[in-house]
Design an enzyme around this catalytic site. Structure first.
Site, mmCIF file in Angstrom:
data_model
loop_
_atom_site.group_PDB
_atom_site.id
_atom_site.type_symbol
_atom_site.label_atom_id
_atom_site.label_comp_id
_atom_site.label_asym_id
_atom_site.label_seq_id
_atom_site.Cartn_x
_atom_site.Cartn_y
_atom_site.Cartn_z
ATOM 1 N N LYS A 91 0.866 -1.187 0.000
ATOM 2 C CA LYS A 91 0.000 0.000 0.000
ATOM 3 C C LYS A 91 0.897 1.229 0.000
ATOM 4 O O LYS A 91 1.941 1.248 0.679
ATOM 5 C CB LYS A 91 -0.890 -0.032 1.252
ATOM 6 C CG LYS A 91 -1.893 1.115 1.343
ATOM 7 C CD LYS A 91 -2.801 0.969 2.575
ATOM 8 C CE LYS A 91 -3.821 2.103 2.687
ATOM 9 N NZ LYS A 91 -4.726 1.954 3.836
ATOM 10 N N SER A 166 -9.817 2.238 3.114
ATOM 11 C CA SER A 166 -8.929 2.975 2.243
ATOM 12 C C SER A 166 -7.953 2.106 1.464
ATOM 13 O O SER A 166 -7.338 2.564 0.517
ATOM 14 C CB SER A 166 -8.134 3.980 3.082
ATOM 15 O OG SER A 166 -7.275 3.286 3.972
ATOM 16 N N SER A 190 -10.138 -0.261 7.265
ATOM 17 C CA SER A 190 -9.580 -0.165 5.910
ATOM 18 C C SER A 190 -8.896 -1.404 5.366
ATOM 19 O O SER A 190 -8.516 -1.423 4.198
ATOM 20 C CB SER A 190 -8.598 0.998 5.829
ATOM 21 O OG SER A 190 -9.312 2.193 5.730
HETATM 22 N N1 GLN Z 1 -13.224 4.561 6.661
HETATM 23 C C1 GLN Z 1 -12.598 4.991 7.876
HETATM 24 C C2 GLN Z 1 -12.154 6.416 7.736
HETATM 25 O O1 GLN Z 1 -12.437 6.972 6.753
HETATM 26 C C3 GLN Z 1 -11.446 4.088 8.200
HETATM 27 C C4 GLN Z 1 -10.251 4.352 7.391
HETATM 28 C C5 GLN Z 1 -9.106 3.460 7.732
HETATM 29 O O2 GLN Z 1 -9.269 2.426 8.362
HETATM 30 N N2 GLN Z 1 -7.914 3.890 7.336
HETATM 31 O O3 GLN Z 1 -11.530 6.967 8.589
#
Ligand code: GLN
Length: 504
Positions: A91, A166, A190
């Site tokens: 990532k 994400s 995410s």
């Molecule tokens: N969807 C959540 C956010 O927008 C979690 C994101 C994540 O786990 N990096 O913060």
């Protein structure tokens, strides 16, 4: 819809990209193919297919082939570490020495780190080959991959829908068989939510299990790196390498890393599975609910007992998270000011102008929204009302889990409320987007490990079963997931359109 892998279960008849990481290791060991061959195969696929999915931000063709060649040489000399010659992707939140690390943001579009994250170093030491860096929501903020500066990632199961976020780039790349495995991070869901929406397996470890050093910080008390792959066994192989104690990360935990593949074959007799009633209330798609119930019935057949439990503070997890995560983000992101590295605006007239224009130009809307909310919650007069209150709620959420784990071994439910949604569907409504993580966020607040395993198709789109474990109980979660994958084939199903003519 055709499911290509299902018809072709014999390892050596599988095309290269249909092999799991375990298959690849076996094939390399048996001399059936070389790392250069399989790496080239994946690079060709990325070239052919990723124009559609946009799952990679950077492809490291040259360095991947050089690493593969080095791995083949090492193997020939009888020195093959755990993942010697196995292609993976990182990532784009993990710093890679000499390779741009953008975090999905214009702010870091020109950032080439002078060092590797500990996770990246661990994979390099294990002999893995890095195909490239995967797309992601900007600074890991989002649940749909629509906030990336590099454009949205498309879900290989239906390119009109999001892959989740994400870590949507890593999830889509694994689902489209552009890499057999990838690293990802999970602050509020995410790893698990995109794994669910793309029909793959993903694991967020216990907080402190995987080093955060060199992993660009979003919300430091919640962020945790973990693996994504097609099977639980492959996640175990990746976690073996990814997990380590790291003195450079003050929240890393000094605890031995077990061999996560060691318990995969334990029978599930006597396993107590907690089913939180709050995870099956309003807002859950009926198809997803049915798939989760079918999965639980499958585990019962294998000897597991289902125990109804309550996690009474579940409803407070999303509001508490959306105070704590933005508060930490507003502090972490203050370093991007145009002075040290990253984007700097043109011709600033003074220091203040530089700060303001650099940040106005470098950050996207969602990141700005989080910085505003976070700075507000931390400001004098509001700290007690919001931030301190959210931390108190966090403690209650953690206690819910501590109490539950007195009665049960693992907790299960859906990973996300519904299958993949269309682009733009939640674009105007941040709160609707935030609710995507309603079942995943509480585990981050508690610091617990969680994983998502494919458990069905709803309208031809994958959905995930979530397995939440007690602290440092990743081995047991992987055992349960692996046993589930011995009697189901959801993890072997693949989207249509990914089997193109290529070097095989
Ligand atoms: N969807 C959540 C956010 O927008 C979690 C994101 C994540 O786990 N990096 O913060």
């Amino acid at each position: 819809m055709t499911h290509s892998i299902k018809d072709n279960p014999i390892t050596d008849k599988k095309a290269m990209h249909q092999k799991t990481i375990a298959d690849i290791i076996a094939g390399l060991n048996a001399g059936e193919f070389t790392s250069v061959e399989i790496t080239q195969h994946y690079l060709n696929r990325i070239k052919q297919l990723d124009g559609t999915y946009n799952s990679f931000i950077t492809v490291n063709e040259e360095s991947a082939l050089a690493q593969a060649e080095a791995a083949d040489k090492r193997r020939a000399e009888g020195d093959a570490p755990a993942l010697c010659g196995v292609p993976i992707a990182h990532k784009d939140i993990f710093c890679t020495n000499g390779v741009r690390t953008s975090c999905g943001s214009k702010m870091l579009d020109n950032f080439v780190p002078p060092y590797d994250a500990t996770v990246v170093e661990n994979f390099a030491n294990a002999g893995a080959v890095v195909l490239g860096k995967t797309n992601m929501d900007e600074f890991a903020m989002g649940s749909s991959n629509e906030t990336s500066f590099y454009g949205p990632v498309k879900n290989p199961w239906d390119t009109n829908t999001v892959p989740g976020g994400s870590s949507g780039g890593s999830a889509a790349a694994v689902a489209a068989h552009l890499t057999p495995g990838a690293t990802a991070t999970d602050t509020g869901g995410s790893i698990r939510q995109p794994a669910a929406l793309c029909g793959i397996t993903g694991l967020k470890p216990t907080y402190g299990r995987v080093s955060r050093w060199g992993m660009i910080a979003f919300a430091s008390s919640l962020d945790q790196g973990g693996p994504m792959a097609r099977t639980a066994e492959d996640c175990a192989l990746l976690l073996n390498v990814m997990a380590s104690f790291d003195p450079k990360d003050s929240t890393s935990i000094d605890r031995e890393v077990p061999d996560y593949t060691a318990n995969l074959n334990q029978p599930l007799d006597g396993l107590k599975v907690g089913i939180p009633k709050e995870y099956f209330e309003e807002g859950l798609n009926p198809g997803t609910e049915q798939a989760v119930h079918d999965a639980l019935a499958e585990l019962e057949k294998q000897g597991a007992t289902l125990v109804s439990i309550s996690l009474p503070h579940t409803k407070l997890a999303v509001p508490a998270y959306y105070v704590i995560a933005p508060a930490e983000a507003s502090a972490n992101l203050s370093r991007f000011d145009g002075v040290r590295y990253g984007h700097r605006c043109e011709d600033p007239k003074d220091l203040r102008d530089m700060y303001m224009r650099t940040r106005a130009e470098g950050f996207g809307d969602e990141v700005k929204r989080r910085i505003l909310v976070g700075a507000y919650c931390l400001s004098a007069g509001y700290y007690d009302a919001y931030y301190r209150k959210a931390q108190q709620v966090r403690r209650l959420i953690k206690q819910d889990f501590v109490d539950a784990f007195e009665q049960v071994d693992v907790i299960m439910g859906p990973t996300s409320p519904s299958p993949a949604f269309e682009f733009g569907a939640k674009g105007d409504d941040p709160v609707a987007m935030y609710l995507e993580d309603i079942y995943t966020i509480a585990t981050n607040l508690a610091g617990l490990p969680g994983m998502s395993v494919p458990c069905g198709l709803v309208d031809d789109k994958p959905v995930g079963l979530q397995i939440i474990g007690n602290y440092f109980d990743e081995s047991r979660m992987l055992n349960v997931a692996h046993q589930f994958q011995q009697v189901t084939d959801w993890h072997q199903q693949a989207p249509t359109g990914i089997d193109v003519e290529g070097a095989e």
